[in-house]
Design a protein around this motif. Structure first.
Motif: not given
Length: 210
Positions: A75-83
């Protein structure tokens, strides 16, 4: 024409299930080129994974299964990248143990193809270690990303909740050992191997019940 390459990162953290917790090192795989990428298993450290992706556009975060050590940073990576986060729906109950307030964005399906940098990642549903475990086969790269389904030396663990030894054996036999023997097996933990190195040992794994 494919310009894809495979980048590899090892992150460290904890795996927790059934009331136990263990320190683990996880393989994070990044498949892409200089422009775009897909992350396979966002484990433990969103900052480190984001740094390895760099300024590339992250197309997807694909989860091989929903044990917490493979999804805790998703979730944190998705939030940062929009993936968008992709997971097989059979692992939704495991996902919700770690992320009760955040569903995956899209559900993976057996046979689905995820394209990155001109190469195809084909989703193989390989239950056993977890009900929704998948492997990602990239024939153009001569490799398969097996998560915790197949390791150097045998199948993934099946001694905990949501896992089943006969099922993982069927998955490995029917979905993985049928791949070309030179296919490189890139695992969720530890060293890589090849299909040809692992295939002769199937009967041994069955005999010892791993």
């Amino acid at each position: 024409m494919s310009t894809a390459r495979v980048d590899h990162l090892v992150t460290s953290g904890q795996f927790s299930l059934d009331g136990g917790t263990w320190e683990v090192d996880n393989n994070v795989w990044i498949v892409g080129d200089d422009e775009t990428a897909v992350v396979i298993d966002a484990a433990h450290d969103a900052d480190a994974i984001a740094a390895a992706v760099g300024d590339r556009r992250l197309l997807a975060i694909v989860c091989t299964h929903a044990h917490n050590d493979h999804i805790d940073a998703a979730p944190a990576l998705a939030e940062r990248t929009g993936a968008r986060i992709w997971l097989h729906p059979d692992d939704a109950p495991l996902w919700r143990q770690t992320h009760p307030d955040r569903e995956p964005d899209q559900w993976l399906a057996d046979g689905q193809v995820i394209e990155t940098a001109g190469t195809d990642l084909t989703v193989l549903h390989t239950p056993g270690h977890a009900p929704g475990a998948v492997c990602l086969y990239a024939p153009g790269l001569g490799t398969v990303f097996t998560g915790d389904t197949l390791f150097q030396g045998g199948p993934g663990a099946t001694g905990r909740s949501f896992s089943h030894f006969p099922t993982i054996i069927d998955s490995i036999r029917d979905r993985l050992l049928t791949l070309p023997p030179e296919t490189v097996v890139r695992t969720g933990h530890g060293d890589s191997t090849t299909i040809g190195d692992e295939a002769p040992h199937l009967d041994e794994w069955i005999a010892r019940g791993h």
